[in-house]
Design a protein around this motif. Structure first.
Motif, short mmCIF file in Angstrom:
data_model
loop_
_atom_site.label_atom_id
_atom_site.label_comp_id
_atom_site.label_asym_id
_atom_site.label_seq_id
_atom_site.Cartn_x
_atom_site.Cartn_y
_atom_site.Cartn_z
N TYR A 235 0.85 -1.19 0.00
CA TYR A 235 0.00 0.00 0.00
C TYR A 235 0.89 1.24 0.00
O TYR A 235 1.98 1.25 0.57
N ILE A 236 0.40 2.31 -0.65
CA ILE A 236 1.11 3.59 -0.64
C ILE A 236 0.15 4.69 -0.20
O ILE A 236 -1.06 4.64 -0.48
N ASN A 237 0.68 5.65 0.51
CA ASN A 237 -0.08 6.82 0.93
C ASN A 237 0.15 7.97 -0.03
O ASN A 237 1.26 8.17 -0.53
N SER A 238 -0.91 8.73 -0.28
CA SER A 238 -0.83 9.85 -1.21
C SER A 238 -0.85 11.16 -0.43
O SER A 238 -1.63 11.33 0.51
N TYR A 239 -0.01 12.10 -0.87
CA TYR A 239 0.05 13.43 -0.27
C TYR A 239 -0.17 14.46 -1.38
O TYR A 239 0.67 14.62 -2.27
N VAL A 240 -1.31 15.14 -1.33
CA VAL A 240 -1.65 16.17 -2.30
C VAL A 240 -1.33 17.51 -1.67
O VAL A 240 -2.00 17.95 -0.72
N LEU A 241 -0.29 18.17 -2.19
CA LEU A 241 0.24 19.39 -1.59
C LEU A 241 -0.05 20.57 -2.51
O LEU A 241 0.44 20.62 -3.64
N MET A 242 -0.86 21.52 -2.02
CA MET A 242 -1.26 22.66 -2.83
C MET A 242 -0.85 23.96 -2.14
O MET A 242 -1.24 24.22 -1.00
N ALA A 243 -0.04 24.76 -2.86
CA ALA A 243 0.41 26.04 -2.32
C ALA A 243 -0.53 27.13 -2.84
O ALA A 243 -0.61 27.35 -4.06
N PRO A 244 -1.26 27.81 -1.97
CA PRO A 244 -2.25 28.79 -2.43
C PRO A 244 -1.60 30.07 -2.95
O PRO A 244 -0.54 30.49 -2.48
N ALA A 245 -2.25 30.68 -3.94
CA ALA A 245 -1.85 32.01 -4.40
C ALA A 245 -2.50 33.05 -3.49
O ALA A 245 -3.32 32.72 -2.63
N TYR A 246 -2.13 34.32 -3.68
CA TYR A 246 -2.77 35.37 -2.90
C TYR A 246 -4.26 35.36 -3.21
O TYR A 246 -4.68 35.35 -4.37
N LYS A 247 -5.07 35.40 -2.17
CA LYS A 247 -6.52 35.31 -2.36
C LYS A 247 -7.08 36.56 -3.03
O LYS A 247 -7.92 36.49 -3.93
N GLN A 248 -6.63 37.75 -2.60
CA GLN A 248 -7.19 38.99 -3.10
C GLN A 248 -6.09 39.89 -3.63
O GLN A 248 -4.96 39.86 -3.13
N ASN A 249 -6.44 40.70 -4.63
CA ASN A 249 -5.49 41.71 -5.07
C ASN A 249 -6.23 42.85 -5.78
O ASN A 249 -7.32 42.66 -6.33
N PHE A 250 -5.62 44.01 -5.70
CA PHE A 250 -6.13 45.19 -6.39
C PHE A 250 -5.13 45.59 -7.47
O PHE A 250 -3.92 45.37 -7.33
N ALA A 251 -5.63 46.20 -8.51
CA ALA A 251 -4.75 46.71 -9.56
C ALA A 251 -5.37 47.97 -10.15
O ALA A 251 -6.60 48.15 -10.16
N ILE A 252 -4.50 48.85 -10.60
CA ILE A 252 -4.93 50.06 -11.31
C ILE A 252 -4.36 49.98 -12.71
O ILE A 252 -3.15 49.80 -12.89
#
Length: 821
Positions: free
Chosen positions: A385-402
């Protein structure tokens, strides 16, 4: 410019020494094999210099630009300039070192950190070196390279089954031009064929699975021996076993043995599959051979806030959803259901590599994450048997731009500014919300009556006289929503539901106009290279309020473009778009031929008018059904776009395109809305004509219609473009455009504007030109200069206009961003 290029091209051999000849071309003859000549040419060790135009099939070669670029620099001056510059840099650096040491001693005395030393970089290229680097040194004929090419071609043919192939060269020298052509004459002989295929599999379990799958084998009895096919078969067997639970299996366990000791041109193939080999923990010098292990998935761990810079981060909280265990601290930022729906492997099932790849693809498409990694580790308690590791690095949730823009729309200059807000996880399901508030000022063309004449003249207001503003909202859901949940999607479809709406208000002293838009649809992948876009509802409402004077001027001018733009109307569109694009984002893809096809079908107002008919709704004075007192458009429209991108030699590409479409207006509005009509000309179309200045058909309005407002119901367009590299980020192109627009029915006010089978092929406008493209990777600036060659508005027999009129009457300059197609 052409004459200058020709003069330069005559000097490509003037720097050759005595007995040196420029390799003009390599020619492969007597290629009586199943292997194409194009596949053989990359194995030639010496290639001739590139030309800006090189069409082998037509024997056309023009201007060895890259060789000219290399030869145009005096190498002695280049070396002298390099030495002088390096000496100057040494002097500057010596002074900087002294100054930096003095400053740092003072900083250290004050307890401050020393400043880093910045020196002039002597490894950087001078402008002459940069110029030479973008060129090509002359391909001087080298007999040793010819012999190596023979060996390489022979080895390549051997891998394709021609074991007894011979290659002989001959050189033809033109002493007057100091150029040489090299001929490679192939004598391939009879190719070897596969006589028999045997399997020797050391693992009895694997033997069962592999032998059960031989029907899908790429190696067949009687086929020509091909080493590439054998390699692909190794990969196929390996992939099949990894999809059947053998997590640690790979092509390295498969050995293909070839037996050529047979009568005739035949070989036997033995597929030898080895056992799994490993070193015991206590003895690195010993190899132990065992049967391959068939692994099952045990635990699935999901981390949605993985930190790549803190990989040993501890997680104190857990949450279980179906077969997955979510690890987090304090608060889970994403809905478990939405993440779990993109996991395509399950606890307790056999490892399947395709399902892992699909999981990775679906998770990576979620805009809330900047990186996704899926790791597997053998379970400590269960060896299979093998264990699975799903690793997700989040981006910035919010941003403003002009954002700021300068605009030029049909000659109306303006400035715009936008405030943009984005939220990549507004409902905890990786939804992308974008809200944009846009405002702008435009120097709009106005109309003033001439005091001395009844004519209406166009004048340009010196200041900004039109203001526009409005919000836009776009919401992207990485899943299907109702009614798209009723569709049974292909497993790799990755559907996305898109909701967008906008409102734009414009006002000046002559009019005010509101443009409202709302659309709701789904995008999803089909089979390989195919994408679909289904929009069941797209509503566009234009409401215009005109001053009496402006309304009278529009009626006086009979200007179709302005009249239609300021007429209140509504479109209720349903649209389906099919896209096929076999271009991939790999490095190798840019050197192969690929194609693009798009088909778009729209329907507007047909169901709505049917409902109004059934329910006996009232009509306005013109016999039209209305919504909010605005008549809605009723039409059918389709358009097609097909392109082929063919690589030619190094960094060159031919691009062919054919496109067209037709619109059919129906009862409720009796005409296609202006924005749904076809037009000719412009930077992405027939570039020798300005936008909306071409056609329809061979109709010639002359001075009666000074505006660029020509539209039609039918369009046919063909384009050819040769793209080539000039210098680093600067590219060039030659192009030929042909096409026109037509009306679907005859119009007595516009003779010969309709589409007729007996003359439409005579009414193609043709333009040709050259272009420059500044490619900065993240965007491309483009300028194309085009010259009219055939003008269908002229009488038959006089439509070839090249050279007959003043240059400025036929020439058109286009600016754009990105490639035209």
């Amino acid at each position: 410019m052409c004459l200058t290029f020709l003069l330069f091209s005559c000097k490509t051999t003037h720097k050759l020494g005595a007995g040196e000849y420029l390799l003009d071309e390599n020619i492969i003859t007597n290629n009586k094999t199943e292997v194409s000549t194009d596949d053989i040419k990359p194995f030639l060790r010496q290639q001739s210099n590139r030309y800006l135009v090189n069409i082998n099939a037509l024997g056309i070669k023009w201007f060895p630009y890259y060789l000219w670029l290399y030869n145009s620099v005096d190498k002695t001056k280049m070396q002298s300039a390099k030495i002088a510059r390096d000496k100057k840099y040494d002097d500057i650096n010596a002074k900087r070192i002294v100054k930096n040491n003095i400053k740092n001693k003072k900083r250290e005395a004050k307890g401050k950190k020393p400043k880093a030393l910045k020196l002039k970089d002597k490894t950087s290229l001078t402008w002459r070196e940069t110029w030479v680097q973008n060129g090509e040194p002359p391909a001087i004929l080298d007999s040793s390279q010819i012999k190596l090419s023979e060996v390489q071609i022979k080895k390549f043919l051997f891998t394709k089954g021609y074991f007894n192939a011979t290659v002989k060269d001959s050189v033809v020298i033109n002493k007057k031009n100091k150029k040489a052509s090299v001929y490679y004459k192939l004598k391939a002989g009879i190719p070897y064929q596969i006589n028999d295929i045997q399997y020797k599999i050391e693992d009895p379990t694997l033997e069962y699975f592999i032998l059960q799958d031989t029907i899908n084998s790429l190696i067949k009895r009687g086929m020509r021996y091909d080493a590439d096919v054998l390699t692909k078969e190794r990969d196929r067997i390996s992939k099949q076993q990894r999809n059947d639970g053998y997590y640690k299996f790979g092509p390295e366990f498969i050995v293909l043995l070839i037996d050529t000791n047979l009568e005739g041109n035949r070989v036997n193939v033995e597929v030898n599959v080895k056992k799994f080999a490993y070193h015991p923990e206590d003895n690195a010098d010993t190899l132990v051979y065992t049967n391959h292990v068939r692994y099952h998935i045990n635990n699935i761990y999901i981390i949605t806030d993985y930190d790549i810079f803190n990989r040993n981060k501890q997680y104190t909280d857990t949450a279980v959803y179906n077969d997955a265990t979510f690890l987090y601290n304090k608060k889970l930022l994403f809905r478990k259901k939405d993440i779990d729906s993109k996991i395509f492997f399950y606890k307790g099932e056999l490892f399947n590599n395709d399902r892992v790849d699909e999981t990775y693809s679906r998770l990576s498409s979620m805009k809330a994450f900047k990186s996704v990694t899926i790791n597997f580790k053998q379970d400590d308690k269960k060896s299979d048997y093998i264990n699975s590791y799903v690793l997700m690095a989040p981006a910035y949730k919010q941003n403003f731009a002009i954002e700021t823009d300068g605009t030029n729309t049909s000659g109306n200059l303006g400035v715009e500014a936008s405030i943009v807000y984005q939220n990549r996880n507004i409902f905890k399901g990786s939804e992308l919300l974008q809200i944009k508030l846009k405002g702008g000022l435009i120097a709009q063309k106005n109309f003033e009556a001439d005091n001395n004449s009844s004519n209406i003249n166009t004048t340009f207001f010196k200041g900004f006289n039109t203001v526009q503003f409005g919000p836009e909202l776009n919401l992207n859901f990485p899943k299907p929503l109702f009614p798209f949940t009723l569709i049974k999607f292909y497993k790799n479809a990755a559907p996305q539901t898109i909701l967008s709406t906008s409102f734009n208000f414009q006002q000046n002293s002559l009019y005010s106009r509101g443009l409202t838009s709302l659309s709701y649809g789904v995008q999803f992948n089909g089979r390989k290279y195919i994408k679909h876009n289904v929009v069941p509802l797209e509503v566009n409402l234009i409401k215009a309020y005109l001053s009496q004077g402006f309304a009278d001027q529009l009626q006086h001018d009979n200007n179709l473009f302005l009249s239609t733009s300021f007429k209140s109307h509504m479109t209720t569109v349903s649209r389906y778009t099919f896209v096929y694009n076999n271009q991939t984002n790999t490095q190798a893809s840019q050197y192969r031929t690929f194609s693009y096809f798009k088909a778009d079908l729209e329907s507007s107002g047909n169901i709505l008018r049917g409902l109004y008919n059934v329910t006996d709704q009232p009509k306005n004075a013109l016999g039209q059904y209305t919504i909010l007192n605005v008549p809605f458009a009723q039409f059918l429209r389709f358009d097609l776009d097909y392109r082929v991108y063919k690589s030619v030699r190094k960094l060159g590409r031919f691009v062919y395109r054919i496109s067209g479409g037709m619109g059919y207006a129906m009862k409720n509005l009796n005409a296609l809305p202006y924005e749904k009509s076809f037009y000719g000309g412009g930077p992405n179309d027939i570039r020798a004509w300005q936008a909306r200045s071409l056609g329809p058909g061979s109709y010639n309005a002359g001075s009666l219609d000074p505006y660029n407002d020509k539209i039609g119901d039918i369009q046919i367009e063909m384009n050819f473009e040769y793209r080539f590299k000039i210098y680093k980020w600067l590219n060039g192109a030659y192009f030929i455009d042909a096409g026109n627009i037509w009306l679907r029915q005859k119009d007595p006010l516009r003779p010969n504007a309709d589409f007729a089978l007996n003359r439409f092929y005579k009414e193609f406008a043709v333009g040709t030109g050259i272009g420059l493209r500044a490619d900065f990777s993240f965007f491309i600036l483009r300028i194309d200069g085009a010259y009219q060659t055939i003008d269908p508005s002229k009488p038959e027999g006089e439509r070839l206009v090249f050279g007959k009129y003043k240059f400025n009457h036929l020439f058109n300059l286009n600016f754009g961003i990105g490639y035209p197609f």
